[in-house]
Write an enzyme that holds these catalytic residues in place. Sequence first.
Site, mmCIF file in Angstrom:
data_model
loop_
_atom_site.group_PDB
_atom_site.id
_atom_site.type_symbol
_atom_site.label_atom_id
_atom_site.label_comp_id
_atom_site.label_asym_id
_atom_site.label_seq_id
_atom_site.Cartn_x
_atom_site.Cartn_y
_atom_site.Cartn_z
ATOM 1 N N CYS A 1 0.734 -1.094 -0.080
ATOM 2 C CA CYS A 1 0.042 0.049 0.046
ATOM 3 C C CYS A 1 0.717 1.217 0.254
ATOM 4 O O CYS A 1 2.560 1.311 0.441
ATOM 5 C CB CYS A 1 -0.329 0.529 0.611
ATOM 6 N N ARG B 1 1.431 1.876 -5.678
ATOM 7 C CA ARG B 1 1.945 0.600 -4.635
ATOM 8 C C ARG B 1 0.639 0.138 -4.408
ATOM 9 O O ARG B 1 0.214 -1.324 -3.749
ATOM 10 C CB ARG B 1 2.532 1.398 -3.188
ATOM 11 N N TRP C 1 -3.581 -1.528 -0.867
ATOM 12 C CA TRP C 1 -3.634 -3.485 -2.224
ATOM 13 C C TRP C 1 -4.009 -4.426 -1.299
ATOM 14 O O TRP C 1 -3.247 -4.960 -0.307
ATOM 15 C CB TRP C 1 -1.900 -3.548 -2.840
ATOM 16 N N ASN D 1 1.160 0.420 5.777
ATOM 17 C CA ASN D 1 1.307 -0.894 4.874
ATOM 18 C C ASN D 1 2.154 -2.201 5.477
ATOM 19 O O ASN D 1 3.174 -1.642 6.341
ATOM 20 C CB ASN D 1 2.320 0.223 4.448
ATOM 21 N N GLY D 2 1.789 -2.746 4.791
ATOM 22 C CA GLY D 2 2.777 -3.942 5.876
ATOM 23 C C GLY D 2 1.687 -5.353 5.767
ATOM 24 O O GLY D 2 0.476 -5.363 5.871
ATOM 25 N N GLU E 1 10.549 -12.764 -20.654
ATOM 26 C CA GLU E 1 10.260 -10.780 -20.298
ATOM 27 C C GLU E 1 8.856 -10.115 -21.560
ATOM 28 O O GLU E 1 7.679 -9.925 -20.943
ATOM 29 C CB GLU E 1 11.240 -10.292 -20.620
ATOM 30 N N LYS F 1 4.991 -9.436 -19.719
ATOM 31 C CA LYS F 1 4.651 -7.783 -20.060
ATOM 32 C C LYS F 1 3.596 -7.838 -20.840
ATOM 33 O O LYS F 1 2.569 -7.125 -20.639
ATOM 34 C CB LYS F 1 5.161 -7.567 -21.589
ATOM 35 N N GLU G 1 0.670 -8.929 -18.115
ATOM 36 C CA GLU G 1 0.476 -8.580 -17.056
ATOM 37 C C GLU G 1 -0.790 -7.098 -17.514
ATOM 38 O O GLU G 1 -0.982 -6.744 -16.151
ATOM 39 C CB GLU G 1 1.293 -8.488 -16.500
ATOM 40 N N HIS H 1 9.270 -30.538 -26.604
ATOM 41 C CA HIS H 1 9.428 -31.520 -25.427
ATOM 42 C C HIS H 1 7.686 -31.251 -24.871
ATOM 43 O O HIS H 1 7.209 -31.315 -23.738
ATOM 44 C CB HIS H 1 9.747 -31.269 -24.590
ATOM 45 N N LYS I 1 2.820 -2.023 -7.895
ATOM 46 C CA LYS I 1 3.699 -2.282 -8.312
ATOM 47 C C LYS I 1 5.613 -2.305 -7.548
ATOM 48 O O LYS I 1 6.550 -3.089 -7.903
ATOM 49 C CB LYS I 1 4.280 -0.382 -8.332
HETATM 50 O O1 M6R Z 1 11.361 -3.814 -7.960
HETATM 51 P P1 M6R Z 1 11.246 -5.580 -8.168
HETATM 52 O O2 M6R Z 1 12.377 -5.012 -9.247
HETATM 53 O O3 M6R Z 1 12.035 -6.324 -6.504
HETATM 54 O O4 M6R Z 1 10.388 -6.087 -8.797
HETATM 55 C C1 M6R Z 1 9.703 -7.145 -9.087
HETATM 56 C C2 M6R Z 1 8.480 -7.829 -9.108
HETATM 57 O O5 M6R Z 1 7.592 -7.779 -8.630
HETATM 58 C C3 M6R Z 1 8.168 -7.034 -10.883
HETATM 59 O O6 M6R Z 1 9.315 -6.690 -11.820
HETATM 60 C C4 M6R Z 1 7.424 -6.960 -11.117
HETATM 61 O O7 M6R Z 1 7.251 -8.738 -12.280
HETATM 62 C C5 M6R Z 1 6.559 -6.058 -13.075
HETATM 63 N N1 M6R Z 1 5.094 -5.888 -12.310
HETATM 64 C C6 M6R Z 1 7.099 -6.476 -14.461
HETATM 65 O O8 M6R Z 1 6.639 -5.839 -15.298
#
Ligand code: M6R
Length: 612
Positions: free
Chosen positions: A2, A27, A73, A99-100, A485, A489, A492, A508, A607
């Site tokens: 959060c 966040r 969140w 937050n936590g 990657e 992208k 997500e 396989h 994020k």
């Molecule tokens: O802040 P970080 O790089 O540690 O975050 C890791 C992942 O949470 C972050 O890369 C996440 O997978 C992204 N949303 C990907 O786009």
Amino acid sequence: MCGIVAYIGSREAYPILIKGLERLEYRGYDSAGVALLQSEIKVFKKSGKVQELKDYASKYDTSGNIGIGHTRWATHGEPNEVNAHPHFSSDNKIALIHNGIIENYAVLKEELVKRGYEFHSETDTEVLVHLIEEVQKNTKLSLFDAVRVALNEVTGAYAIVVLSEDNPQQLIAARKGSPLVIGMGKDEFFVASDATPIIEYTNNVVYVDDEEVVLIDLKDGLSIKTIANQEKTPYVQELEMKLETLEKGGYEHFMLKEIYEQPRSIYDSMRGRIDSKRGDIYLGGMLEYKNILTQANRIIFTACGTSWHAALVAEYLFEDIARVPVEVEYASEFRYRNPVINQGDVVIAISQSGETADTLAAIELAKQKGATVLGVCNVVGSSIPRATHAGAYTHAGPEIGVASTKAFTAQVTVLTQMALWLGYTKGTINQAKLARYLVELEAIPSKVEEALKTDVEVEKMARIIADSENALYLGRGYNFPVALEGALKLKEISYIHAEGYPAAEMKHGPIALIDENMPVVVLATKNAQYEKMISNIQEVKARKGKVFAIVTKGDVAVKEMADRWIEIPDCPEELSPLISSIPLQLLSYHVALMRGCNVDQPRNLAKSVTVE
Ligand code: M6R
């Protein structure tokens, strides 16, 4: 995950809190709430985005010079108004944002219920505010000490701010495992999960450390104690962040802006570190641990999500260039499986935010087992750089879009330099070879610029893929992590199910998925495995799969087979992820837009993942 923000001073608090919450919305965006101190505490809460809260609160009196705000969140309890923060003491005189995760909340709640406390929400947070109330009732301690004592009962992670009607000149903040920063203005103070809500008011900040409780008093200023009652001296630091980096700057979305910032962010991640003319590379953090690094038996990279993909690129780089055995670990697995770490192992943690809970826990474990731990992080002053022995920042600037783009290429840029530094220092590459790599590295920002020009073509490709429900991404060698990657992208932000695979693994199993409805994005740039990749593409074509190829400028063979293709500039294979990832970022962006998805704030995500 959060976001929390608070203000105390002589300005109107509400606009500062709202603007801060908008900055912190990356966040979490399940609900938002503020509490303002007027003659009594007034609260406004709404489920959904900060905008909902703004619309709702616009009908009411939002005056007041002290207040706290929260964007959530959801972890414990649905994202509704009742569970939205702030939460209150029984007499509504104390408001708290958090937050936590309070891990022992169930036990604490049971005890508090026995003592007559009524709970209104399903959150773990509400326990905290009643616990503080209970401590104060039993001990008659000041609010500050009551918060401190209460936190001794708590296990888990927290960043909290407490506002109390009976202490109208004070805010109390505390942290353990979740980030918290205090902005120091003139006769005014700001508190936030990161510096973004603070930067336009002051450059002077104090980063709160774990198990510290901060008393912010308008008359007496800032004082800090640990939860064990030890006094600490606040250490004021200057922020380097620039305000304009937090705005969209004319782009429709932060993600698009961040994709287009990559020539600059890659350049910034090398600036002052490499000199191709002299064949020299300088990385301060590495230098300090030169002996340990050059003698390392093994390097273990640990990270999550996109940063884990950057770690996979690093595996290729470090093994190729520095000839050191590498392992890549999901931080969430590494932390729980009693990994074997021997003397002479080095752990490198990668994280954009520097706050990812799993990565932080992996670092702690590695340190406990005696490893030297380095960090590669983007957010200056965040928890990971402070928890590691040394490291290198990525200088990508603030990344606000939830989908990581410029942070990934900045990480790969820094990791490439680390591999080159290590290879050169160990003698696995000589100075002439280093100098050739550095020349190529310096050329990357302009090549990325060129790759960005494929946007129009990528958009056409996106139109075909946008209606799909599945997609495959294939690559070999350095292009394999890029395929992973690219798939991440797409899934997500557009919610299309996408998988990345090493192209040779298709046979396989995954090849069974291929038919005329399956878009297959292939990374088929000129590299050592180009011919093999052509065979893999043929296997896909033979099963009527639709091939969308990323190829090197001037390619002939793959273009003939592909349904559509995008040409990107040539570069040494080792540096190719920096370029081949660009069209894939653009592709996911356009597909998500076409599907009407919220590009910057995809559903269910945040994020910075500060919970397990
Ligand atoms: O802040 P970080 O790089 O540690 O975050 C890791 C992942 O949470 C972050 O890369 C996440 O997978 C992204 N949303 C990907 O786009």
